[in-house]
Structure formats: C-alpha cells, structure tokens
Design an enzyme around this catalytic site. Structure first.
Site, PDB file in Angstrom:
ATOM      1  N   ILE A 103      63.550 -30.625  66.298  1.00 25.40           N
ATOM      2  CA  ILE A 103      63.828 -30.870  67.715  1.00 25.40           C
ATOM      3  C   ILE A 103      64.457 -29.599  68.270  1.00 25.40           C
ATOM      4  O   ILE A 103      64.998 -28.783  67.523  1.00 25.40           O
ATOM      5  CB  ILE A 103      64.735 -32.099  67.948  1.00 25.40           C
ATOM      6  CG1 ILE A 103      66.054 -31.975  67.177  1.00 25.40           C
ATOM      7  CG2 ILE A 103      64.012 -33.375  67.566  1.00 25.40           C
ATOM      8  CD1 ILE A 103      66.996 -33.152  67.408  1.00 25.40           C
ATOM      9  N   ASP A 104      64.387 -29.434  69.573  1.00 26.65           N
ATOM     10  CA  ASP A 104      64.869 -28.211  70.207  1.00 26.65           C
ATOM     11  C   ASP A 104      66.371 -28.035  70.009  1.00 26.65           C
ATOM     12  O   ASP A 104      67.112 -29.003  69.799  1.00 26.65           O
ATOM     13  CB  ASP A 104      64.558 -28.226  71.703  1.00 26.65           C
ATOM     14  CG  ASP A 104      63.070 -28.226  71.990  1.00 26.65           C
ATOM     15  OD1 ASP A 104      62.316 -27.727  71.146  1.00 26.65           O
ATOM     16  OD2 ASP A 104      62.692 -28.744  73.059  1.00 26.65           O
ATOM     17  N   LYS A 105      66.814 -26.804  70.122  1.00 23.56           N
ATOM     18  CA  LYS A 105      68.225 -26.458  69.956  1.00 23.56           C
ATOM     19  C   LYS A 105      69.121 -27.337  70.818  1.00 23.56           C
ATOM     20  O   LYS A 105      70.138 -27.865  70.346  1.00 23.56           O
ATOM     21  CB  LYS A 105      68.436 -24.976  70.303  1.00 23.56           C
ATOM     22  CG  LYS A 105      69.889 -24.554  70.358  1.00 23.56           C
ATOM     23  CD  LYS A 105      70.025 -23.111  70.834  1.00 23.56           C
ATOM     24  CE  LYS A 105      71.496 -22.726  71.003  1.00 23.56           C
ATOM     25  NZ  LYS A 105      71.649 -21.339  71.502  1.00 23.56           N
ATOM     26  N   THR A 131      68.499 -30.204  72.233  1.00 20.38           N
ATOM     27  CA  THR A 131      68.229 -31.632  72.141  1.00 20.38           C
ATOM     28  C   THR A 131      69.031 -32.179  70.970  1.00 20.38           C
ATOM     29  O   THR A 131      69.081 -31.562  69.904  1.00 20.38           O
ATOM     30  CB  THR A 131      66.729 -31.905  71.932  1.00 20.38           C
ATOM     31  OG1 THR A 131      65.993 -31.394  73.042  1.00 20.38           O
ATOM     32  CG2 THR A 131      66.455 -33.395  71.788  1.00 20.38           C
ATOM     33  N   ARG A 139      59.680 -32.486  77.672  1.00 18.40           N
ATOM     34  CA  ARG A 139      60.143 -31.605  78.738  1.00 18.40           C
ATOM     35  C   ARG A 139      58.979 -31.162  79.615  1.00 18.40           C
ATOM     36  O   ARG A 139      59.082 -31.163  80.859  1.00 18.40           O
ATOM     37  CB  ARG A 139      60.856 -30.408  78.133  1.00 18.40           C
ATOM     38  CG  ARG A 139      62.060 -30.805  77.295  1.00 18.40           C
ATOM     39  CD  ARG A 139      62.542 -29.672  76.402  1.00 18.40           C
ATOM     40  NE  ARG A 139      63.072 -28.561  77.192  1.00 18.40           N
ATOM     41  CZ  ARG A 139      63.449 -27.408  76.664  1.00 18.40           C
ATOM     42  NH1 ARG A 139      63.339 -27.206  75.356  1.00 18.40           N
ATOM     43  NH2 ARG A 139      63.928 -26.453  77.443  1.00 18.40           N
TER      44      ARG A 139
END
Length: 352
Positions: free
Chosen positions: A158-160, A162, A261
C-alpha cells in the site's frame, strides 16, 4: 540465465502481473530430465523445495505454457521463472522498528502499517521501511545481489501515506500461495476513504484501464488504450454524507498502483488530502474565509490522503481456512471524520 534488468519501482508497482526472474534456454546436448531437477541444478542459490512450490503455484513456464514438476525438459526448451513482483535489487538491512502485528503464526503475519511508513526500500528510502522492520522481526538479511529472492516476503503493498493491513509471508509456500491469490483476484480487501463532494449514487463501480501519466511518472491516470494501461475495477458504497465530503467504502477487484486514488479522482471525487491527485484544494463548499480555515484545519489533522486499508481476507496457505481481519481507523482519520460530522450537523459558524 538472465536476470531481469529493470530497477524495481516498489512504490509504483501494481499487482496482478508476472515478472521474469530467471530464463533458461536448454542446451542441445541436454538429456531429457524432469523440470524441477533441471532447475535445481541450474539455480544453486534456490532450494529445490522452493522451485517445486513455484511450479505447483503455476509460476514456471516453458514457452507460453505453465508446466508441472514432472514436465520433461528437452533441448531447445525455453524455461521462464515468473513471479508476481520484480527482482528486488537493493540490500535489505534489518532494523529494530516497532511493528503493529495483529496476527502471526508459523506461515505468515498480518501487520497494521501506519501512514507515513514506506513499505519497501528503494528510490531514496533504503531504511526505515516496513521491510526493514520485518527483516529484524523475522531474523532475515539479504544483500542486493542475493540469488534466492527470500526477501520477497511482501506479496502486496500500500502507498506510503495510506494506512492499514498487509499480509506478510514467512515461508516459501506461504509467499507463493498468497501471491497466487492476489494474482487471481480472490483476496478480499476493503478501504475506508473520505472523498471530496457528494456522490450522486449510494454505490457504484469505476472500471477502465490505468496507466502511468507520461507527463509525470509519479502519477497514474485512466487510459482508453488497453495497450497503455492495465484493467482496474473499484466498487464503492457511501457510508456517510457530510455535504461537501463523503465517507465511502471501496472494495478492490483488482490491485493497480494508486487505483482508488485515480478512480475516485477520475469521477470528480478525489480523496481528501491527496496532494498528488487534487485532494488538497477545495473541491466543494463555500468561498468564505472561515470555511477555508476549516479546510486548512482538517488538512492539519489528517495531512495525507484519507485512505485506510480496513479489511483483509484470504485463504490460509497451510490450513486452507478463510482468514478475515479488520483494522480500526487510525487517530488522524477518525479525527477528520469527527470534525466533518460536527460541521455537517451544526449550522453555527462557531462549529468551524
């Protein structure tokens, strides 16, 4: 034997695609032999057990076909070892960083990642990542040129900025089996998000192709040409409406980079606080100074995209039992929702 030469892009690597890790072209003088034995003799840094696990999960191809362990290799065959992640290419240094582990057994663990923590080393983030912390917890270390990809323990990311749940494999069997579940879209994942605007429908689906933005390689965008992107499907449903923002649950059918997103931004409802996709500007509301100050206060409370990986469900690779996990909303996310809830329920300016 050829190694994949492209530098890994862990932050922007989507799921559900296979990457070539090893490639063999069988010599003319090779005697017929089982493929698992052939690969074991040509991959000295990789155990036969791991090779057999990879074959069983469908990661070994001869030509364009998936083969079984008893496939007989013959001269001229092209063998490809495909995995659902690129080769790492960076050194893994164990670091004693705190981990929020919500479940652990001999095969896997489930961790609750905080917002702000990078998942995997690379691109200027070579330490302080989730993988560095996991390496310490699991007693693992690996050089950048290590042949056996045993630090491919993360089967998804998962993104930084998130927060939320990730499953981590501790064994070869678990890694390869879980990666196959993600590849086959059988893992159940839902996210909680705060998006700008008041969605017209209580539920819906965003579907199309997502590709990298040629003008900004840190961004992704919907594309019409399937050759320039990958199919992405996000299902959403409204949980709460606050007039100018909406709390939604998003369920991933696919797992592309920045998928939620990009999808929510593409339908005019970017995630609140998502600077990369237009979520830090006022997309709905009034022009009054007090409202603008209210939004600035909200962005200070939750200075990131308001996105949390809330639930995770998969089949345990050993017991074959369904495992389901749920993560409570983190403090910044809950505080943001509470502030908007109070704003929406009050008509007096002091509630700003």
């Amino acid at each position: 034997m050829d190694w994949e030469g492209q530098e890994p892009d862990w932050e922007n690597q989507g799921e559900e695609q296979l990457f070539e890790h090893f490639r063999f072209e069988v010599d003319r003088g090779q005697e017929p032999v089982r493929i698992d034995r052939y690969m074991s003799s040509h991959m000295e840094d990789t155990s036969r057990h791991r090779i057999q696990c990879a074959i069983r999960e469908g990661y070994v191809h001869v030509g364009d076909k998936v083969v079984k362990a008893n496939f007989i290799v013959r001269p001229g065959d092209v063998i490809r070892f495909m995995m659902p992640y690129r080769r790492r290419g960076v050194e893994i240094k164990p670091q004693n960083s705190p981990l929020d582990i919500v479940y652990e057994d001999d095969a896997l663990l489930v961790v609750n990642k905080p917002a702000g923590m990078v998942v995997h080393p690379g691109h200027g983030n070579f330490d302080g990542t989730l993988v560095n912390a996991l390496a310490f917890h699991l007693g693992l270390s690996q050089a950048a040129d290590e042949g056996d990809e045993r630090m491919g323990i993360l089967v998804h990311r998962i993104d930084k900025d998130t927060s939320g749940l990730l499953v981590v494999a501790k064994t070869d069997e678990a890694q390869l089996n879980l990666a196959r579940q993600f590849y086959d879209h059988t893992v159940e994942r839902t996210y909680r998000a705060v998006v700008w605007g008041n969605l017209e429908q209580d539920s819906g689906t965003v579907e199309g192709y997502i590709g990298r933005d040629p003008s900004d390689r840190t961004r992704f965008r919907p594309v019409a040409d399937p050759d320039k992107g990958k199919r992405a499907v996000t299902h959403y449903r409204v949980l709460e409406r606050f007039g100018y923002v909406t709390v939604v649950e998003c369920r991933l059918e696919t797992g592309r980079t920045h998928q939620i997103r990009v999808h929510m931004s593409s339908i005019g409802h970017p995630l609140f606080g998502d600077e990369r996709y237009g979520g830090t500007t006022i997309n709905a509301g009034t022009v009054y100074a007090k409202y603008r100050q209210f939004i600035r206060n909200c962005l200070q409370i939750c200075p990131r995209q308001a996105l949390h990986a809330r639930t995770l469900g998969f089949v345990h690779p050993v017991s074959r039992r369904q495992m389901n996990f749920e993560s409570a909303l983190p403090g910044d996310f809950s505080a943001l929702v509470d502030k908007w809830r109070k704003f929406a329920s009050s008509s007096v300016s002091s509630s700003f």
